[in-house]
Enzyme design. Sequence first.
Site, mmCIF file in Angstrom:
data_model
loop_
_atom_site.group_PDB
_atom_site.id
_atom_site.type_symbol
_atom_site.label_atom_id
_atom_site.label_comp_id
_atom_site.label_asym_id
_atom_site.label_seq_id
_atom_site.Cartn_x
_atom_site.Cartn_y
_atom_site.Cartn_z
ATOM 1 C CG ASN A 213 23.855 40.844 36.816
ATOM 2 O OD1 ASN A 213 24.555 39.728 36.578
ATOM 3 N ND2 ASN A 213 22.547 40.758 36.591
ATOM 4 C CG ASP A 214 25.778 43.614 33.125
ATOM 5 O OD1 ASP A 214 25.330 42.287 33.117
ATOM 6 O OD2 ASP A 214 25.179 44.453 32.904
ATOM 7 C CB VAL A 215 30.962 44.913 37.459
ATOM 8 C CG1 VAL A 215 30.716 46.207 36.655
ATOM 9 C CG2 VAL A 215 30.296 44.729 38.830
#
Lengths: 92, 470
Positions: B398-400
């Site tokens: 997700n965040d990456v």
Amino acid sequence: MLIFSITLFVLATVLGYELISKVPALLHTPLMSGANAISGITLVGAVLAAGSGESGISTILGLFAVIFATINVVGGFMVTRRMLKMFKKGTK
Amino acid sequence: MDQVIQVSYLLASVSFILGLKYLSSPETASRGMLLSQGGMFIAVVGTLLNHGVVSYGLIMSGVLIGAALGALMATKVKMTDMPQMVALLNGFGGLASALVGGAEFFRSQANLTAYPMVTISLTILIGMVTLTGSLIAFFKLQELMSGTPVVFPLQHGINALLFFSTLVMIGYLAFTPAATPVFWALVGVASLLGILVVIPIGGGDMPVVISLLNSYSGMAAAASGFILNNNVLIISGSLVGSAGIILSQLMCKAMNRSLTNVLFGGFGQVEAASAPSAPAPAGEAEAKPATPEPQPEVRSGTPQEAADFFKKAKTVIIVPGYGMAVAQAQHTVKDLAERLQKQGTEVRYAIHPVAGRMPGHMNVLLAEANVPYDLLIDMDEINDDFEDTDVSLVIGANDVVNPAADTDPKSPIYGMPILHVDRSKLVMVLKRSMKPGFAGIENELFFKPNTMMVFGDAKGTIEKMAEALK
């Protein structure tokens, strides 16, 4: 004696830094578990502490140090080699 | 005899150095570890020759117990649980060094001078912090404890005070080694410090913590080498110490944080800064000045629809994240990739440095699933290729892959290097729900016109995709 120990410490740190910068991200997990196994070298200190033949608290502490350091050495090396065996190159 | 022992230590040191050097390639790595293993054996045998060592029975029983436990752990552990295993081993390494320090303290308490006493205290401090910090990391990773950061008022002040008090105790003990209660107080405060330093750190930040604790376990071994004036301990401990430091630096860089920020409790501040944005209503987060479109729509598809896109794709990049580990989906992913390869599609994997819970986590999982390692490509090498990619498949990451890291200066992850999946022609995101990732931030990737969400359990979804490709 102290300055000699510090010299070793600094040299080994620099050397370690150079060596480990060359480890590819691919192998970072085996690197950690392998480094872990190597830090189990504290087993040498543990053997000296446990084996002195004296009785009392320091021998008991030494015995536990031997147990935990051996877990580190044996567990660390075994799990590292188990992981490394899985890395295979593509057949092309 | 003393010289024989020293030679054994020299051989061991060289074997460790070569072992680490051979880790620079997957082809030589195994050989290197075998060599290091031999070096370790030689060092221990050498130590047994020391005339001060007499209780062989006791040592042997300790070694046998430890070897049995270590072998059991190493053979039973699942690859997805490797972060926990490494955390635990870090902790045991720290504990072993602290125990060596404690044994030395009680053995020679009557005639300790300031220098050995300080080295003992430092070993205890580093060792105990490593132990309790690693145990907390283990509990969090094993989900015996919530992975969310535990924060309370004055946290950094209290930690600083505790650290300062350990320094005072170390100073006091240096001149009064007879003060056994102070020694135990040092043990206690160091243990508490380890707990308090790790509890404010969230699950997604674990790669940095584990690397740092890895470094500490090496430094604890080096410190115990200073007590015993033992070269092999100093050398090996420092090697491991720098390994951990490098990994922590790499992980920090991959999250756009500085190491000092980490060392001095910057996590707490970052968490505090991002915490208020987490519970903020989703609608508000969407109302960014940069994207004034009304109500962005989420396009979702079924695994069958996804498979139709796969049938047409010439190039596919798979982006795995922690979600793949949680779903134990690595083998299914490999099956899907094989189906794609059979139809002539080029499949590669893009690995973000902090994907997962420890450095290299994704590589190990995919290697376990028999994915050849030359298909696992680091972020920097593959990032330019997304533009020419037909389908990017994001599995539990997700965040990456959040473009806000590039575009939104207000985002807590702004500046973090990301995988540019949004540049590929189609992005498929496998997710359980629209729930944000660990940082609690909305991901605008999910709302992009070239994104297709496929909801459900990653493993089940991929199985269905592979089925549809038959």
